[in-house]
Write an enzyme that holds these catalytic residues in place. Structure first.
Site, PDB file in Angstrom:
ATOM      1  N   ILE A  12     -27.084 -61.754  19.583  1.00  0.00           N
ATOM      2  CA  ILE A  12     -27.110 -63.046  18.890  1.00  0.00           C
ATOM      3  C   ILE A  12     -27.250 -64.193  19.904  1.00  0.00           C
ATOM      4  N   ASP A  31     -22.718 -64.358  31.475  1.00  0.00           N
ATOM      5  CA  ASP A  31     -22.627 -63.033  30.853  1.00  0.00           C
ATOM      6  C   ASP A  31     -22.404 -62.014  31.963  1.00  0.00           C
ATOM      7  N   ASN A  35     -22.809 -55.409  28.038  1.00  0.00           N
ATOM      8  CA  ASN A  35     -23.498 -54.835  26.865  1.00  0.00           C
ATOM      9  C   ASN A  35     -24.889 -55.459  26.687  1.00  0.00           C
ATOM     10  N   PHE A  80     -20.025 -66.504  22.651  1.00  0.00           N
ATOM     11  CA  PHE A  80     -20.382 -65.199  22.073  1.00  0.00           C
ATOM     12  C   PHE A  80     -19.713 -64.047  22.810  1.00  0.00           C
ATOM     13  N   LYS A  84     -17.444 -55.733  20.694  1.00  0.00           N
ATOM     14  CA  LYS A  84     -17.610 -55.874  19.242  1.00  0.00           C
ATOM     15  C   LYS A  84     -17.629 -54.574  18.442  1.00  0.00           C
ATOM     16  N   SER A 124     -16.104 -63.627  12.593  1.00  0.00           N
ATOM     17  CA  SER A 124     -16.724 -62.557  11.793  1.00  0.00           C
ATOM     18  C   SER A 124     -16.152 -62.571  10.387  1.00  0.00           C
ATOM     19  N   TYR A 149     -10.448 -55.023  16.963  1.00  0.00           N
ATOM     20  CA  TYR A 149     -11.560 -55.980  17.081  1.00  0.00           C
ATOM     21  C   TYR A 149     -11.356 -57.145  16.110  1.00  0.00           C
ATOM     22  N   LYS A 153     -10.501 -61.542  16.477  1.00  0.00           N
ATOM     23  CA  LYS A 153     -11.165 -62.689  15.815  1.00  0.00           C
ATOM     24  C   LYS A 153     -10.121 -63.547  15.088  1.00  0.00           C
ATOM     25  N   ASN A 198     -23.541 -47.607  15.941  1.00  0.00           N
ATOM     26  CA  ASN A 198     -22.531 -47.564  14.876  1.00  0.00           C
ATOM     27  C   ASN A 198     -23.035 -48.276  13.636  1.00  0.00           C
ATOM     28  N   ASN A 199     -23.856 -49.291  13.845  1.00  0.00           N
ATOM     29  CA  ASN A 199     -24.248 -50.158  12.728  1.00  0.00           C
ATOM     30  C   ASN A 199     -25.503 -49.626  12.046  1.00  0.00           C
ATOM     31  N   GLY A 294     -12.236 -47.390   6.566  1.00  0.00           N
ATOM     32  CA  GLY A 294     -12.181 -48.838   6.785  1.00  0.00           C
ATOM     33  C   GLY A 294     -13.286 -49.619   6.108  1.00  0.00           C
TER      34      GLY A 294
HETATM   35  P1  NAD Z   1     -23.576 -58.307  22.125  1.00  0.00           P
HETATM   36  O1  NAD Z   1     -22.691 -57.239  22.656  1.00  0.00           O
HETATM   37  O2  NAD Z   1     -25.017 -58.031  22.027  1.00  0.00           O
HETATM   38  O3  NAD Z   1     -23.373 -59.646  22.991  1.00  0.00           O
HETATM   39  C1  NAD Z   1     -22.141 -59.964  23.594  1.00  0.00           C
HETATM   40  C2  NAD Z   1     -22.452 -60.336  25.041  1.00  0.00           C
HETATM   41  O4  NAD Z   1     -21.211 -60.699  25.682  1.00  0.00           O
HETATM   42  C3  NAD Z   1     -23.032 -59.179  25.842  1.00  0.00           C
HETATM   43  O5  NAD Z   1     -24.210 -59.613  26.501  1.00  0.00           O
HETATM   44  C4  NAD Z   1     -21.938 -58.801  26.841  1.00  0.00           C
HETATM   45  O6  NAD Z   1     -22.489 -58.352  28.058  1.00  0.00           O
HETATM   46  C5  NAD Z   1     -21.188 -60.121  26.977  1.00  0.00           C
HETATM   47  N1  NAD Z   1     -19.772 -60.014  27.341  1.00  0.00           N
HETATM   48  C6  NAD Z   1     -18.790 -59.306  26.735  1.00  0.00           C
HETATM   49  N2  NAD Z   1     -17.612 -59.529  27.363  1.00  0.00           N
HETATM   50  C7  NAD Z   1     -17.852 -60.417  28.379  1.00  0.00           C
HETATM   51  C8  NAD Z   1     -17.053 -61.030  29.362  1.00  0.00           C
HETATM   52  N3  NAD Z   1     -15.744 -60.789  29.461  1.00  0.00           N
HETATM   53  N4  NAD Z   1     -17.652 -61.880  30.224  1.00  0.00           N
HETATM   54  C9  NAD Z   1     -18.975 -62.137  30.155  1.00  0.00           C
HETATM   55  N5  NAD Z   1     -19.785 -61.579  29.237  1.00  0.00           N
HETATM   56  C10 NAD Z   1     -19.230 -60.728  28.361  1.00  0.00           C
HETATM   57  O7  NAD Z   1     -22.980 -58.738  20.709  1.00  0.00           O
HETATM   58  P2  NAD Z   1     -23.598 -59.668  19.598  1.00  0.00           P
HETATM   59  O8  NAD Z   1     -23.936 -58.820  18.429  1.00  0.00           O
HETATM   60  O9  NAD Z   1     -24.626 -60.570  20.162  1.00  0.00           O
HETATM   61  O10 NAD Z   1     -22.289 -60.475  19.195  1.00  0.00           O
HETATM   62  C11 NAD Z   1     -21.980 -61.724  19.796  1.00  0.00           C
HETATM   63  C12 NAD Z   1     -20.637 -62.192  19.271  1.00  0.00           C
HETATM   64  O11 NAD Z   1     -20.697 -62.254  17.842  1.00  0.00           O
HETATM   65  C13 NAD Z   1     -19.469 -61.259  19.606  1.00  0.00           C
HETATM   66  O12 NAD Z   1     -18.330 -62.038  19.868  1.00  0.00           O
HETATM   67  C14 NAD Z   1     -19.278 -60.486  18.320  1.00  0.00           C
HETATM   68  O13 NAD Z   1     -17.944 -60.027  18.160  1.00  0.00           O
HETATM   69  C15 NAD Z   1     -19.617 -61.523  17.283  1.00  0.00           C
HETATM   70  N6  NAD Z   1     -20.046 -60.917  16.012  1.00  0.00           N
HETATM   71  C16 NAD Z   1     -21.105 -60.061  15.998  1.00  0.00           C
HETATM   72  C17 NAD Z   1     -21.495 -59.471  14.803  1.00  0.00           C
HETATM   73  C18 NAD Z   1     -22.650 -58.500  14.766  1.00  0.00           C
HETATM   74  O14 NAD Z   1     -22.815 -57.837  13.745  1.00  0.00           O
HETATM   75  N7  NAD Z   1     -23.479 -58.390  15.787  1.00  0.00           N
HETATM   76  C19 NAD Z   1     -20.820 -59.771  13.622  1.00  0.00           C
HETATM   77  C20 NAD Z   1     -19.754 -60.663  13.672  1.00  0.00           C
HETATM   78  C21 NAD Z   1     -19.383 -61.244  14.883  1.00  0.00           C
HETATM   79  C1  UD1 Z   2     -19.187 -53.608  10.911  1.00  0.00           C
HETATM   80  C2  UD1 Z   2     -17.741 -53.918  11.142  1.00  0.00           C
HETATM   81  C3  UD1 Z   2     -17.563 -55.432  11.219  1.00  0.00           C
HETATM   82  C4  UD1 Z   2     -18.444 -56.005  12.302  1.00  0.00           C
HETATM   83  C5  UD1 Z   2     -19.890 -55.594  12.032  1.00  0.00           C
HETATM   84  C6  UD1 Z   2     -20.793 -56.019  13.146  1.00  0.00           C
HETATM   85  C7  UD1 Z   2     -16.519 -52.042  10.150  1.00  0.00           C
HETATM   86  C8  UD1 Z   2     -15.589 -51.613   9.067  1.00  0.00           C
HETATM   87  N1  UD1 Z   2     -16.940 -53.319  10.093  1.00  0.00           N
HETATM   88  O1  UD1 Z   2     -19.542 -54.168   9.641  1.00  0.00           O
HETATM   89  O2  UD1 Z   2     -16.202 -55.729  11.497  1.00  0.00           O
HETATM   90  O3  UD1 Z   2     -18.329 -57.408  12.343  1.00  0.00           O
HETATM   91  O4  UD1 Z   2     -19.974 -54.167  11.915  1.00  0.00           O
HETATM   92  O5  UD1 Z   2     -20.533 -55.323  14.325  1.00  0.00           O
HETATM   93  O6  UD1 Z   2     -16.857 -51.277  11.031  1.00  0.00           O
HETATM   94  N2  UD1 Z   2     -23.575 -47.328   7.104  1.00  0.00           N
HETATM   95  C9  UD1 Z   2     -24.066 -46.081   6.735  1.00  0.00           C
HETATM   96  N3  UD1 Z   2     -24.516 -45.241   7.711  1.00  0.00           N
HETATM   97  C10 UD1 Z   2     -24.488 -45.586   9.044  1.00  0.00           C
HETATM   98  C11 UD1 Z   2     -24.003 -46.866   9.399  1.00  0.00           C
HETATM   99  C12 UD1 Z   2     -23.533 -47.688   8.406  1.00  0.00           C
HETATM  100  O7  UD1 Z   2     -24.103 -45.730   5.554  1.00  0.00           O
HETATM  101  O8  UD1 Z   2     -24.893 -44.778   9.888  1.00  0.00           O
HETATM  102  C13 UD1 Z   2     -23.111 -48.234   6.052  1.00  0.00           C
HETATM  103  C14 UD1 Z   2     -21.662 -48.630   6.186  1.00  0.00           C
HETATM  104  O9  UD1 Z   2     -20.842 -47.748   5.483  1.00  0.00           O
HETATM  105  C15 UD1 Z   2     -21.659 -50.030   5.601  1.00  0.00           C
HETATM  106  C16 UD1 Z   2     -23.070 -50.564   5.853  1.00  0.00           C
HETATM  107  O10 UD1 Z   2     -23.859 -49.425   6.168  1.00  0.00           O
HETATM  108  O11 UD1 Z   2     -21.470 -49.959   4.235  1.00  0.00           O
HETATM  109  C17 UD1 Z   2     -23.129 -51.541   7.002  1.00  0.00           C
HETATM  110  O12 UD1 Z   2     -22.463 -50.958   8.112  1.00  0.00           O
HETATM  111  P1  UD1 Z   2     -22.433 -51.660   9.546  1.00  0.00           P
HETATM  112  O13 UD1 Z   2     -23.804 -52.028   9.955  1.00  0.00           O
HETATM  113  O14 UD1 Z   2     -21.637 -50.785  10.465  1.00  0.00           O
HETATM  114  O15 UD1 Z   2     -21.668 -53.032   9.269  1.00  0.00           O
HETATM  115  P2  UD1 Z   2     -20.243 -53.296   8.587  1.00  0.00           P
HETATM  116  O16 UD1 Z   2     -19.476 -52.039   8.410  1.00  0.00           O
HETATM  117  O17 UD1 Z   2     -20.471 -54.125   7.393  1.00  0.00           O
END
Ligand code: NAD
Ligand code: UD1
Length: 332
Positions: A12, A31, A35, A80, A84, A124, A149, A153, A198-199, A294
């Site tokens: 992001i 950074d 990751n 950011f 995560k 989040s 995690y 937040k 994971n996502n 969860g």
């Molecule tokens: P990301 O892992 O791609 O980016 C996070 C960046 O922070 C990485 O480049 C990592 O190297 C850096 N980082 C981590 N710890 C650090 C530290 N101590 N010092 C310096 N750099 C550090 O993740 P993202 O998806 O871009 O998420 C950005 C933020 O948004 C995070 O705080 C995450 O928790 C939050 N968030 C993400 C999601 C999502 O689905 N991606 C959803 C809700 C919230």
């Molecule tokens: C997850 C985290 C959330 C975090 C977000 C971004 C949990 C419970 N929540 O959200 O806190 O902010 O990621 O990092 O982990 N799914 C499948 N198969 C897969 C993967 C996912 O069916 O292989 C489903 C999940 O059950 C869910 C949906 O897809 O219903 C989205 O999953 P995911 O992308 O992991 O996001 P969240 O679980 O919503």
């Protein structure tokens, strides 16, 4: 105006750097690349013709942060940096608390020392916990979480509320993201997790690319229209643009505010997989599996507050999110 973007090499953060540079901000990135990859800065430069100033530092490291604040007049921070992965946070909770809380505390102390009073934080939708019903509104209670995690937040939001309460000139915005997917239309930056994702979307694209055999849909017996979980997927470029609106808001207002950044629309897992197949004209092997611990049945945002106060709303469709996610993986 100079903005310090912590975690600016990540998914992001990198998209937000692009929007900031394109809008004329000076961008400084901190950074530690735990990751993300160093070539992201070059990719940002390819997209906008400008490169952020980059520091490879740990944001927990006060001395390293201080050097940045000494060398640049930082007007605002977008924070950011953080770990995560929900599942991982249950296995190594102390690492999550240390990294996410320490980085925030070091940053806030440094901001205080140098008189920087504006921060936009990556929170989040997870802060709404399991008890609030969707659509989530910003005034719902956010004092619970289901994993370490999520607790980081909840705690950081509280730290920001306390910091703002103690300083009438301080301005903090907690942006509560829903499910960011998609990638920049250039295909140069996107979500690129190490190992098995994971996502959902990173998993779908790897199955489509033949790198993973099949997607497991985690449960088809939820109380939703088709039995799979519903989420509010948002294009990462829309999300990035929301940060610029939040910065403008922080410039004009004092105190602390929370905003949901989502589309306000839910898609089920089945719907997202089908949208991906249709947008890219391919098939994704899948099987139905057990529910994942969860997971909540349905999560989506009420977006009214962001519309009214930030003058922001998401524009891109699920189709565009799916096409851009695939475009990024194809170009890698
Ligand atoms: P990301 O892992 O791609 O980016 C996070 C960046 O922070 C990485 O480049 C990592 O190297 C850096 N980082 C981590 N710890 C650090 C530290 N101590 N010092 C310096 N750099 C550090 O993740 P993202 O998806 O871009 O998420 C950005 C933020 O948004 C995070 O705080 C995450 O928790 C939050 N968030 C993400 C999601 C999502 O689905 N991606 C959803 C809700 C919230
Ligand atoms: C997850 C985290 C959330 C975090 C977000 C971004 C949990 C419970 N929540 O959200 O806190 O902010 O990621 O990092 O982990 N799914 C499948 N198969 C897969 C993967 C996912 O069916 O292989 C489903 C999940 O059950 C869910 C949906 O897809 O219903 C989205 O999953 P995911 O992308 O992991 O996001 P969240 O679980 O919503």
């Amino acid at each position: 105006m100079s903005v310090l973007v912590t975690g600016g090499a990540g998914f992001i953060g990198s998209h937000t750097c692009v929007e900031l540079l394109n809008s004329g901000y000076d961008v400084v990135v901190a950074d530690n690349l735990c990751n993300s990859k160093p070539d992201v800065m070059d990719r940002i430069a390819l997209i906008c013709g400008k490169k952020p100033v980059f520091y490879q530092i740990d944001v927990c490291d006060c001395e390293a942060l201080r050097c940045i604040f000494q060398q640049h007049q930082i007007d605002a921070v977008i924070h950011f940096a953080g770990l995560k992965a929900v599942g991982e946070s249950c296995g190594i909770p102390l690492r999550y608390y240390r990294n996410n809380l320490d980085s925030t505390l070091s940053l806030l102390e440094c901001m205080q020392e140098f008189g920087c009073k504006k921060i936009v934080f990556s929170s989040s939708a997870t802060v709404y916990g399991p008890s609030n019903p969707s659509p989530y509104t910003e005034d719902m209670p956010v004092n619970t979480a289901t994993n370490p995690y999520g607790w980081t937040k909840v705690f950081i939001e509280q730290i920001l509320r306390d910091t703002a309460a103690a300083d009438a000139d301080f301005s903090a915005i907690n942006l509560r993201y829903f499910n960011p997917i998609g990638a920049h239309e250039s295909g140069l930056i996107g979500d690129d997790p190490d190992g098995i994702p994971n996502n959902l979307m990173p998993y779908i694209v790897r199955v489509a690319a033949g790198q993973l055999e099949k997607l497991t849909i985690f449960g088809d017996d939820y109380p939703t229209a088709d039995g799979s979980c519903v989420r509010d997927y948002i294009h990462v470029v829309d999300l990035a643009k929301g940060h610029l609106k939040a910065l403008e808001y922080a410039n004009m207002n004092r105190g602390v505010e929370a905003f949901n950044l989502g589309t306000g629309n839910g898609s089920s897992v089945f719907e997202l997989v089908e949208a991906f197949e249709n947008a890219n004209n391919l098939t994704v092997n899948r099987v139905i599996g057990a529910r994942r611990d969860g997971d909540l049945p349905a999560v989506w945002a009420d977006t009214q507050k962001a519309k009214e106060k930030l003058n922001w709303s998401a524009e891109k469709t699920v189709q565009e999110m799916c096409a851009d996610s695939w475009n990024f993986v194809k170009k890698k």
